[in-house]
Motif scaffolding. Structure first.
Motif, PDB file in Angstrom:
ATOM      1  N   THR A   1      43.241  -5.446 -82.600  1.00 61.52           N
ATOM      2  CA  THR A   1      43.206  -5.593 -81.140  1.00 61.52           C
ATOM      3  C   THR A   1      44.596  -5.956 -80.630  1.00 61.52           C
ATOM      4  O   THR A   1      45.074  -5.396 -79.636  1.00 61.52           O
ATOM      5  CB  THR A   1      42.177  -6.668 -80.730  1.00 61.52           C
ATOM      6  N   TRP A   2      45.258  -6.905 -81.315  1.00 58.88           N
ATOM      7  CA  TRP A   2      46.627  -7.270 -80.927  1.00 58.88           C
ATOM      8  C   TRP A   2      47.542  -6.051 -81.029  1.00 58.88           C
ATOM      9  O   TRP A   2      48.343  -5.804 -80.139  1.00 58.88           O
ATOM     10  CB  TRP A   2      47.166  -8.403 -81.812  1.00 58.88           C
ATOM     11  N   LEU A   3      47.397  -5.311 -82.109  1.00 59.73           N
ATOM     12  CA  LEU A   3      48.233  -4.137 -82.357  1.00 59.73           C
ATOM     13  C   LEU A   3      48.098  -3.118 -81.225  1.00 59.73           C
ATOM     14  O   LEU A   3      49.096  -2.613 -80.708  1.00 59.73           O
ATOM     15  CB  LEU A   3      47.823  -3.512 -83.691  1.00 59.73           C
ATOM     16  N   ALA A   4      46.876  -2.849 -80.803  1.00 60.65           N
ATOM     17  CA  ALA A   4      46.646  -1.883 -79.720  1.00 60.65           C
ATOM     18  C   ALA A   4      47.296  -2.355 -78.423  1.00 60.65           C
ATOM     19  O   ALA A   4      47.933  -1.566 -77.716  1.00 60.65           O
ATOM     20  CB  ALA A   4      45.147  -1.672 -79.530  1.00 60.65           C
ATOM     21  N   ALA A   5      47.163  -3.633 -78.108  1.00 52.23           N
ATOM     22  CA  ALA A   5      47.765  -4.172 -76.883  1.00 52.23           C
ATOM     23  C   ALA A   5      49.287  -4.209 -76.988  1.00 52.23           C
ATOM     24  O   ALA A   5      49.991  -3.932 -76.014  1.00 52.23           O
ATOM     25  CB  ALA A   5      47.217  -5.571 -76.610  1.00 52.23           C
ATOM     26  N   ALA A   6      49.792  -4.519 -78.153  1.00 54.52           N
ATOM     27  CA  ALA A   6      51.243  -4.635 -78.360  1.00 54.52           C
ATOM     28  C   ALA A   6      51.944  -3.292 -78.182  1.00 54.52           C
ATOM     29  O   ALA A   6      53.103  -3.247 -77.738  1.00 54.52           O
ATOM     30  CB  ALA A   6      51.527  -5.200 -79.745  1.00 54.52           C
ATOM     31  N   ARG A   7      51.268  -2.219 -78.498  1.00 58.40           N
ATOM     32  CA  ARG A   7      51.881  -0.881 -78.395  1.00 58.40           C
ATOM     33  C   ARG A   7      52.376  -0.566 -76.985  1.00 58.40           C
ATOM     34  O   ARG A   7      53.245   0.278 -76.808  1.00 58.40           O
ATOM     35  CB  ARG A   7      50.914   0.185 -78.876  1.00 58.40           C
ATOM     36  N   ALA A   8      51.839  -1.241 -75.993  1.00 62.88           N
ATOM     37  CA  ALA A   8      52.297  -1.036 -74.612  1.00 62.88           C
ATOM     38  C   ALA A   8      53.752  -1.484 -74.442  1.00 62.88           C
ATOM     39  O   ALA A   8      54.409  -1.104 -73.483  1.00 62.88           O
ATOM     40  CB  ALA A   8      51.401  -1.809 -73.643  1.00 62.88           C
ATOM     41  N   HIS A   9      54.244  -2.268 -75.396  1.00 59.30           N
ATOM     42  CA  HIS A   9      55.608  -2.805 -75.317  1.00 59.30           C
ATOM     43  C   HIS A   9      56.539  -2.198 -76.361  1.00 59.30           C
ATOM     44  O   HIS A   9      57.679  -2.648 -76.496  1.00 59.30           O
ATOM     45  CB  HIS A   9      55.576  -4.322 -75.482  1.00 59.30           C
ATOM     46  N   GLY A  10      56.063  -1.216 -77.115  1.00 62.79           N
ATOM     47  CA  GLY A  10      56.897  -0.581 -78.131  1.00 62.79           C
ATOM     48  C   GLY A  10      56.220  -0.564 -79.479  1.00 62.79           C
ATOM     49  O   GLY A  10      55.077  -1.001 -79.630  1.00 62.79           O
ATOM     50  N   GLU A  11      56.937  -0.047 -80.461  1.00 61.03           N
ATOM     51  CA  GLU A  11      56.431   0.033 -81.840  1.00 61.03           C
ATOM     52  C   GLU A  11      56.309  -1.372 -82.433  1.00 61.03           C
ATOM     53  O   GLU A  11      57.312  -2.069 -82.591  1.00 61.03           O
ATOM     54  CB  GLU A  11      57.394   0.864 -82.678  1.00 61.03           C
ATOM     55  N   PRO A  12      55.099  -1.812 -82.776  1.00 64.93           N
ATOM     56  CA  PRO A  12      54.924  -3.163 -83.327  1.00 64.93           C
ATOM     57  C   PRO A  12      55.587  -3.327 -84.701  1.00 64.93           C
ATOM     58  O   PRO A  12      55.627  -2.405 -85.511  1.00 64.93           O
ATOM     59  CB  PRO A  12      53.410  -3.317 -83.440  1.00 64.93           C
ATOM     60  N   LEU A  13      56.084  -4.538 -84.912  1.00 64.03           N
ATOM     61  CA  LEU A  13      56.722  -4.909 -86.167  1.00 64.03           C
ATOM     62  C   LEU A  13      56.037  -6.140 -86.718  1.00 64.03           C
ATOM     63  O   LEU A  13      55.818  -7.110 -85.985  1.00 64.03           O
ATOM     64  CB  LEU A  13      58.208  -5.225 -85.926  1.00 64.03           C
ATOM     65  N   VAL A  14      55.674  -6.100 -87.996  1.00 62.59           N
ATOM     66  CA  VAL A  14      55.236  -7.302 -88.688  1.00 62.59           C
ATOM     67  C   VAL A  14      56.441  -7.777 -89.489  1.00 62.59           C
ATOM     68  O   VAL A  14      56.980  -7.043 -90.317  1.00 62.59           O
ATOM     69  CB  VAL A  14      54.016  -7.046 -89.602  1.00 62.59           C
TER      70      VAL A  14
END
Length: 113
Positions: free
Chosen positions: A12-25
């Motif tokens: 869920t966090w990953l899907a929302a984070a994509r609005a701000h760019g490519e997510p990085l762990v």
């Protein structure tokens, strides 16, 4: 305040984070820990960078990119997340419970140590 993301809620966090760019762990554990157990990059980029090296490599990280910090139990990653936020990173989260919780909640095949 740093967002706390439990592994069970990571997608869920990953899907929302994509609005701000490519997510990085950002895995801030030590190399021996990465060799013992590591998350599989699936829908996000994974960067391994020991906590002690973060200040020196801060310029290698994009301040506008969503970053979720990961360690063994969540303590080191919380410190790194707070450090990043203090230095102007806009979308930072801590993976609560670390890779230990990831193994319990998301990937039971992951070794626990």
């Amino acid at each position: 305040m740093i967002e706390q993301v439990y592994p069970r809620d990571f997608d869920t966090w990953l899907a929302a984070a994509r609005a701000h760019g490519e997510p990085l762990v950002l895995d801030v554990r030590e190399p021996w820990e990465w060799q013992t157990a590591s998350v599989r990059a699936d829908g996000f980029e994974l960067m391994t960078l020991p906590m002690r090296a973060v200040p020196v490599r801060l310029h290698d990280l994009d301040r506008s990119r969503p970053i979720a910090c990961l360690c063994h139990h969540g303590g080191r990653s919380m410190q790194v997340a707070a450090f990043l936020a203090h230095h102007g990173f806009e979308h930072v989260a801590n993976i609560a419970g670390g890779i230990d919780a990831w193994a319990r909640e998301k990937d039971p095949n992951l070794p626990r140590y």
